[in-house]
Design an enzyme around this catalytic site. Sequence first.
Site, PDB file in Angstrom:
ATOM      1  CB  CYS A   2      13.234  27.045  -9.542  1.00 40.20           C
ATOM      2  SG  CYS A   2      14.634  26.060 -10.032  1.00 40.20           S
ATOM      3  NE  ARG A  28       8.055  25.995  -6.325  1.00 43.58           N
ATOM      4  CZ  ARG A  28       7.061  25.648  -7.125  1.00 43.58           C
ATOM      5  NH1 ARG A  28       5.820  25.756  -6.712  1.00 43.58           N
ATOM      6  NH2 ARG A  28       7.294  25.196  -8.339  1.00 43.58           N
ATOM      7  CD1 TRP A  74      16.444  21.817  -5.260  1.00 37.79           C
ATOM      8  CD2 TRP A  74      16.485  20.950  -7.325  1.00 37.79           C
ATOM      9  NE1 TRP A  74      16.643  20.470  -5.149  1.00 37.79           N
ATOM     10  CE2 TRP A  74      16.675  19.907  -6.403  1.00 37.79           C
ATOM     11  CE3 TRP A  74      16.476  20.645  -8.683  1.00 37.79           C
ATOM     12  CZ2 TRP A  74      16.850  18.594  -6.789  1.00 37.79           C
ATOM     13  CZ3 TRP A  74      16.652  19.325  -9.068  1.00 37.79           C
ATOM     14  CH2 TRP A  74      16.842  18.325  -8.110  1.00 37.79           C
ATOM     15  CG  ASN A 100      10.688  28.243 -11.795  1.00 38.98           C
ATOM     16  OD1 ASN A 100      11.746  28.689 -11.372  1.00 38.98           O
ATOM     17  ND2 ASN A 100       9.576  28.224 -11.072  1.00 38.98           N
ATOM     18  N   GLY A 101      12.307  25.536 -14.827  1.00 40.59           N
ATOM     19  CA  GLY A 101      12.187  24.497 -15.850  1.00 40.59           C
ATOM     20  C   GLY A 101      13.494  24.275 -16.584  1.00 40.59           C
ATOM     21  CD  GLU A 470       5.321   7.155   1.041  1.00 33.67           C
ATOM     22  OE1 GLU A 470       6.067   7.147   0.053  1.00 33.67           O
ATOM     23  OE2 GLU A 470       5.135   8.183   1.724  1.00 33.67           O
ATOM     24  CE  LYS A 474       7.155  10.767   3.116  1.00 29.29           C
ATOM     25  NZ  LYS A 474       6.415  10.498   1.942  1.00 29.29           N
ATOM     26  CD  GLU A 477      10.511  12.416   1.332  1.00 27.63           C
ATOM     27  OE1 GLU A 477      10.842  13.066   0.334  1.00 27.63           O
ATOM     28  OE2 GLU A 477       9.350  12.015   1.503  1.00 27.63           O
ATOM     29  CG  HIS A 493      13.874 -15.254  -2.329  1.00 25.69           C
ATOM     30  ND1 HIS A 493      14.010 -16.596  -2.634  1.00 25.69           N
ATOM     31  CD2 HIS A 493      12.564 -15.077  -2.016  1.00 25.69           C
ATOM     32  CE1 HIS A 493      12.834 -17.196  -2.534  1.00 25.69           C
ATOM     33  NE2 HIS A 493      11.939 -16.293  -2.147  1.00 25.69           N
ATOM     34  CE  LYS A 587       4.772  19.092  -1.258  1.00 26.54           C
ATOM     35  NZ  LYS A 587       4.700  17.767  -0.623  1.00 26.54           N
TER      36      LYS A 587
HETATM   37  O1  M6R Z   1       3.704  16.181  -6.717  1.00 31.87           O
HETATM   38  P1  M6R Z   1       3.802  14.695  -6.940  1.00 31.87           P
HETATM   39  O2  M6R Z   1       2.911  13.926  -6.048  1.00 31.87           O
HETATM   40  O3  M6R Z   1       3.614  14.319  -8.391  1.00 31.87           O
HETATM   41  O4  M6R Z   1       5.286  14.350  -6.567  1.00 31.87           O
HETATM   42  C1  M6R Z   1       5.837  13.076  -6.785  1.00 31.87           C
HETATM   43  C2  M6R Z   1       7.079  12.862  -5.961  1.00 31.87           C
HETATM   44  O5  M6R Z   1       8.080  13.766  -6.340  1.00 31.87           O
HETATM   45  C3  M6R Z   1       6.803  13.015  -4.471  1.00 31.87           C
HETATM   46  O6  M6R Z   1       5.819  12.128  -4.046  1.00 31.87           O
HETATM   47  C4  M6R Z   1       8.089  12.773  -3.643  1.00 31.87           C
HETATM   48  O7  M6R Z   1       8.478  11.448  -3.742  1.00 31.87           O
HETATM   49  C5  M6R Z   1       7.850  13.202  -2.198  1.00 31.87           C
HETATM   50  N1  M6R Z   1       8.926  14.016  -1.747  1.00 31.87           N
HETATM   51  C6  M6R Z   1       7.737  12.076  -1.253  1.00 31.87           C
HETATM   52  O8  M6R Z   1       7.498  12.485   0.043  1.00 31.87           O
END
Ligand code: M6R
Length: 592
Positions: A2, A28, A74, A100-101, A470, A474, A477, A493, A587
């Site tokens: 948020c 964000r 959010w 927020n939170g 990773e 990418k 998402e 396996h 974010k």
């Molecule tokens: O801000 P951070 O690096 O701690 O965030 C961790 C994950 O939320 C972040 O890497 C997330 O997986 C990304 N959207 C990946 O691109």
Amino acid sequence: MCGIFAYLGPKNTASEMVIEGLKRLEYRGYDSWGIASKTEQGIEIHKEVGKIGEIKPTDLNLSSSNLAIGHSRWATHGGVNKRNAHPHFSENKEIVLVHNGIFENYLEIKNHLKKIGHNFVSETDTEVIAHLIEEYSKVHTFEESVHLATKEIEGRYAIVVISKEENKIIAARKGSPLIIGVGNDPNEYYIASDIPAFLPYTKKVIYLDDNQMVTLTNEELKFIDFEKEQEIEKRIIEIDWDIESAEKGAFPHFMIKEIMEQKDTLSRAINQEQDDIKKVAKEIEKAERIYLVGCGTAGKVCMVGEYLFAKIPKIKVNFAFGSELQNFKEFITKKTLLICVSQSGETADTLEAIEIAKEKGAKVVSIVNVESSTMARASDIVLPIKAGPEKAVASTKATTSQLAILTMLAHACNGGIQNGKQLLINTASQINDMLNPRYEEYIHNLAEEIKDVESMYIIGRGSNYPIALEAAIKLQEVSYIHAEGFAAGELKHGPIALISENTPVITLAPNDELRKEIISNATEIKARGGYIIGISPTNHEVFDFWIRVPDVGHSSPIVNIIPIQILAYQLAVLRKNNPDMPRNLAKSVTVK
Ligand code: M6R
């Protein structure tokens, strides 16, 4: 997650500024938004579901105001609708609040308030705070009421509150960021959950720390520590961020801008204070047990670290996702070292891991981008990655900088920090050559070819196994294509059953001792109809499509992820997705 933005000052365009501020926080991730402005007629609230996008403040017919607060939400408690969007009124409509939170004990307090006659219009935890403040305000001042409420709220939060009766903003923080921007006019203030929101107006900031509350009026700026119950002094800090680094410039999206910035960001990461790296290397040597902790992409970086430390200084480090560390807390003692990796420094799961470590007396090092973040502040040593603001939800430049720092650290533990630095300088210069329009065009051709596939897979071995994971993040998402990463040896396996005619399988094949094995895995996949996309310094007949990357030894995870970042971006654009703001994601993930 948020976003919060508020303004108090001499200008009577507070509502417009808040809307523009919320637009700068769009990266964000959010699903609804709202603002509350204090006007001569009282408090005006405007809420919407969806994106602020092209909305011009003038479209909304807002009255002039010199005090306004805004929020992009959010959803956590309750669905995405106008009722649940912030700001929220108290029962008597005198108090308005954004938050927020997470307010963990909200149900208990809500039930109590219901019993004494409060009615709630939303399903949120936030509305409960507004009502709680109202209850206190029956016998206390506005300021005292917010203070008393903060002491009752459990969880991580940031709140910004205004009252119909007073020309002031009160804000409080516990575990969720809030920064005050000091404007250029006398008594002009901004409050935001992230600096870029007010960067066009000021670079003078005051960081609110945990358990601190601020009261902003046209006459004063007053801080208290609400746990210790005492007034405190805070310093104004001049930040050196420039507005360009927080804007898209000529690029169509932040994601591609940030991918391209890797020409420079890697060099900035390498130019660390060598003494700090050596200090962390000493802590590693001293520690009885080491945990590398992160979430999502940062978690995959930690997994690469596990391999790098096994390979270079031959030190056993354990990897744990932030949310999983609690399961190993019996092994954490004051001789444990926790190395946390994060872009935002605000990820709730990683922060919780830090709390666990601190309770046990362990030392904490953070490798973090946002130097003013909660994580940086909670750490004993901070290695800043210096990648500049990363606004696209998909992490790119922060990832490679984090990998660079871990590589350098692994070399430092082997007594060879200069070797590590030299390797990375060479890697940075090769990335500089690689990232050109021709390379992008080449990967674009592949994206065109595979843009309609249902699934794709990525395989790697050794330190490139986490890069396969990773890569899957990418692709998932931003392209929304089903993608999964595997340790190449694991395919036979089970997962090899997923391969059918033309299933794309990205094969990470650096020129190392594992090359033969991964090529043989790719051959097995090809025999079952798979379409092999090789990412490698050298071509091989098994590759149907070859993406060349430089030959950089232990830095291969850094160079291998970059073409996949470009591919994911291009697939997103071709599939008409917004790569900067993928659906359902935010974010910084400030909830557990
Ligand atoms: O801000 P951070 O690096 O701690 O965030 C961790 C994950 O939320 C972040 O890497 C997330 O997986 C990304 N959207 C990946 O691109």
